[in-house]
Structure formats: structure tokens, C-alpha cells
Design an enzyme around this catalytic site. Structure first.
Site, PDB file in Angstrom:
ATOM      1  N   HIS A 128       0.816  -1.220   0.000  1.00 32.69           N
ATOM      2  CA  HIS A 128       0.000   0.000   0.000  1.00 32.69           C
ATOM      3  C   HIS A 128       0.852   1.274   0.000  1.00 32.69           C
ATOM      4  O   HIS A 128       0.331   2.363  -0.291  1.00 32.69           O
ATOM      5  CB  HIS A 128      -0.923   0.041   1.224  1.00 32.69           C
ATOM      6  CG  HIS A 128      -1.990  -0.994   1.211  1.00 32.69           C
ATOM      7  ND1 HIS A 128      -2.821  -1.212   0.140  1.00 32.69           N
ATOM      8  CD2 HIS A 128      -2.367  -1.907   2.162  1.00 32.69           C
ATOM      9  CE1 HIS A 128      -3.666  -2.191   0.415  1.00 32.69           C
ATOM     10  NE2 HIS A 128      -3.402  -2.630   1.639  1.00 32.69           N
ATOM     11  N   ASP A 165      -3.260 -10.546  -2.554  1.00 32.03           N
ATOM     12  CA  ASP A 165      -3.820 -10.039  -1.309  1.00 32.03           C
ATOM     13  C   ASP A 165      -5.278  -9.633  -1.520  1.00 32.03           C
ATOM     14  O   ASP A 165      -5.668  -9.238  -2.624  1.00 32.03           O
ATOM     15  CB  ASP A 165      -3.005  -8.826  -0.849  1.00 32.03           C
ATOM     16  CG  ASP A 165      -3.279  -8.430   0.588  1.00 32.03           C
ATOM     17  OD1 ASP A 165      -2.515  -8.839   1.471  1.00 32.03           O
ATOM     18  OD2 ASP A 165      -4.256  -7.691   0.826  1.00 32.03           O
ATOM     19  N   HIS A 167      -6.613  -7.049  -0.398  1.00 28.63           N
ATOM     20  CA  HIS A 167      -6.615  -5.602  -0.607  1.00 28.63           C
ATOM     21  C   HIS A 167      -5.763  -5.261  -1.829  1.00 28.63           C
ATOM     22  O   HIS A 167      -4.681  -5.822  -2.014  1.00 28.63           O
ATOM     23  CB  HIS A 167      -6.037  -4.871   0.613  1.00 28.63           C
ATOM     24  CG  HIS A 167      -6.765  -5.175   1.886  1.00 28.63           C
ATOM     25  ND1 HIS A 167      -6.353  -6.155   2.764  1.00 28.63           N
ATOM     26  CD2 HIS A 167      -7.873  -4.616   2.434  1.00 28.63           C
ATOM     27  CE1 HIS A 167      -7.177  -6.193   3.802  1.00 28.63           C
ATOM     28  NE2 HIS A 167      -8.112  -5.270   3.623  1.00 28.63           N
ATOM     29  N   ASP A 252      -5.157 -12.866   3.194  1.00 26.38           N
ATOM     30  CA  ASP A 252      -6.402 -12.404   3.782  1.00 26.38           C
ATOM     31  C   ASP A 252      -7.614 -12.618   2.880  1.00 26.38           C
ATOM     32  O   ASP A 252      -8.734 -12.252   3.253  1.00 26.38           O
ATOM     33  CB  ASP A 252      -6.308 -10.940   4.230  1.00 26.38           C
ATOM     34  CG  ASP A 252      -5.493 -10.075   3.297  1.00 26.38           C
ATOM     35  OD1 ASP A 252      -5.098 -10.550   2.209  1.00 26.38           O
ATOM     36  OD2 ASP A 252      -5.217  -8.916   3.653  1.00 26.38           O
TER      37      ASP A 252
END
Length: 314
Positions: A128, A165, A167, A252
Site C-alpha cells: 500500500h 492479497d 486488498h 487475507d
């Protein structure tokens, strides 16, 4: 070239403290290490050191003043980086340098033929982090730094970055959005944090076509994510023909994860790892380095990382 797999792991990474109750906690690495030890798999891996990254490599993807800002804020005793999205502690700056440095050391070992591939169990994670700052749980964009290092230090032309991921790796996408020498391909839940990663985000200018996003829906599992990797990403890598494959390995999207809303199984992650390894073997003589991103249900994370490393070693 060696057929062995490297492991970047150091207990020092557990000293990164994001605060009480934070999901990105030291127990993530404790569980991974325990699982590797219990199975005996760690004995079959080559241990890779975690030297601090040279600041010149951070400057390849981050604004020159950003590392100094992180150093000052961590030293001040603050608990969060500005603008207030990334939790830190006093030790987070040197540990972040070592997280990136461990990845570079793993790439050196691959390029020297000491190992064929590697898994980097480091924290804090990175995908990120943007050029100008930290975001989410990430301080420096470890995988972006690694891609530029492979190009600038080892002279490789084209780097593929895959990201499974839950995200979206917005920082990685942003850093390479106009760059035709780095292919970024991501599966992720949408709409979800950080709000980016729609299909029409494909790159800009010379980089148009070198970003491939396959957003998933809540409840999607093995069929959906494997379809993206086995079909869309396979085709994209065949056209791109990378010299090295990097993987942002977040777990995740697992059906047991505390933060994700997807339904990928243990078997799904095994197959994902097999596909990514096949990509590397097909296009770049097996050169592959993965780094830990998300994954917040401890038992599932430990199982999945163990299984990924076992696939890499097989």
C-alpha cells in the site's frame, strides 16, 4: 542453478509494534516460524540475511525526503505516520529498512544461483505504500523497491509483480502505472480498502496495458481467483515475458480471515502458488521471490505460508 528455496526471516521483525489489538501483529510471524519448525521444513531452506536497504534503492520508488520523515517520526515516539493511516513504533524505521533489505538479499541469492526462489516473511508489509508515503499497514513499498533493484543493480529488463492479497496493492500500481517495464497484475476484493483496482485501471501513457486488475466480489473463492491467475494473468505474462517474477503474497482472501470477505481455501492457495511457480519456470528459469503482505487469522496464515514455501521447494 540451485534447486533450493531461501527464507528471509528474522525474529527482529517481531519488534515492529503497531499497537494493542492491531491485526498486523508480531504473532503472525511467530505462528509462521512455529509451523515451519514443527514440520521440519525450515531445515530444508536456505536462511537469507536481512541487512538494511541502502537508501539509494528507496529513492528509486519513494520521494527522496520520505525515508528521513519516517526516521524522524519513529524517533519522536509517535504511534502513527502522517497523515494518520500507518501505525508505527520507535523501531519501525530500522525494521522497515531490513524488511526491504532482506528482499534484495533474496534476489541477490537467486541471481547468483545460490537458490532458485525465496519467501520473505518480513514486516511491516509494503504494497500500500506509495511514492510519497506510507498507507495501510505499510511503511516502504518493499516489492517496488525490489523490482527497481533487479533492474538497476542486476540489469534485468522486465519484472512481473503479481498480487493476490485481498486488498488492492494501490501503492505498487501507482509507482509503476506509467512504466512498460513492470507488469502489475492483481486480484483483490472490490469495493474494499483502499478503493482502487477496477478493471479499467490498466496503466497510463507508455504503461497502458501493463496493469491488469481482476477485482473479486465478496464470497468469491477458489474458482474466481484461480480463473484470474490461470487464464488472464497467464496470458498477460506470456505476452510480457518477464525476466523475474515477484509476488505480493497476502493470505487475507482466505475464508477464515478476520479482515477479508472472500472464501479462498487452503487448497486454493496451494494451487495459486503452483501457478505462480509455473509462471517463473516458464518465463525466467524459475526466478521468483515472494513477500508476505496480509493474512490476519493466525492459524490459517501459518498453514498457507508453509504450503506456499513447500510448493516453491518442490
Amino acid at each position: 542453478m540451485s534447486d533450493t528455496t531461501g527464507l528471509v526471516f528474522d525474529p527482529v521483525f517481531m519488534e515492529h509494534d503497531a499497537g494493542w489489538g492491531h491485526p498486523e501483529r508480531p504473532q503472525r510471524l511467530e505462528a509462521i516460524a512455529a509451523r515451519l519448525d514443527e514440520s521440519g521444513l525450515r531445515d530444508d531452506l536456505v536462511s537469507i540475511d536481512t541487512p538494511p536497504v541502502d537508501l539509494r534503492w528507496l529513492a528509486e520508488v519513494h520521494h527522496p525526503e520520505y525515508p528521513a520523515l519516517v526516521e524522524r517520526v519513529c524517533a519522536s515516539g509517535a504511534s502513527m505516520l502522517p497523515p494518520g493511516d500507518t501505525n508505527i513504533c520507535a523501531d519501525s524505521y530500522p525494521l522497515s529498512l531490513r524488511a526491504a533489505g532482506g528482499m534484495l538479499a533474496a534476489c541477490d541469492a537467486v541471481m547468483e544461483g545460490t537458490i532458485r526462489n525465496a519467501f520473505c516473511a518480513v514486516r511491516p508489509p509494503g504494497h500500500h505504500a506509495t511514492g510519497g508515503g506510507g498507507m495501510g499497514f505499510c511503511v516502504f513499498n518493499n516489492i517496488a523497491v525490489t523490482a527497481r533493484y533487479l533492474q538497476q543493480h542486476h540489469g534485468l529488463g522486465k519484472i512481473a509483480i503479481l498480487d493476490w492479497d485481498v486488498h488492492h496493492g494501490n501503492g505498487t500500481q501507482d509507482i509503476f502505472y506509467e512504466d512498460p517495464t513492470v507488469l502489475f497484475a492483481s486480484t483483490h476484493l472490490w469495493p474494499f480498502y483502499p478503493g482502487s483496482g477496477q478493471r479499467n485501471e490498466t496503466g497510463r501513457g507508455a504503461g497502458d496495458g501493463f496493469t491488469v486488475n481482476r477485482p473479486m466480489s465478496a464470497g468469491d473463492g477458489d474458482d474466481e481467483i484461480l480463473g484470474a491467475f490461470d487464464e488472464d494473468f497467464r496470458e498477460a505474462l506470456a505476452d510480457f515475458a518477464p525476466d523475474f517474477v515477484l509476488l505480493s503474497a497476502g493470505y487475507d482472501a482466505h475464508r477464515e480471515d478476520l479482515l477479508g470477505q472472500m472464501a479462498v481455501t487452503d487448497e486454493g492457495f496451494v494451487r495459486l502458488a503452483q501457478i505462480v511457480k509455473e509462471f517463473a519456470e516458464t518465463h525466467c528459469d524459475g526466478r521468483l521471490v515472494a513477500t508476505l503482505e496480509g493474512g490476519y487469522t493466525i492459524d490459517a496464515l501459518a498453514r498457507n505460508v508453509h504450503d506456499t514455501i513447500e510448493v516453491f521447494r518442490g
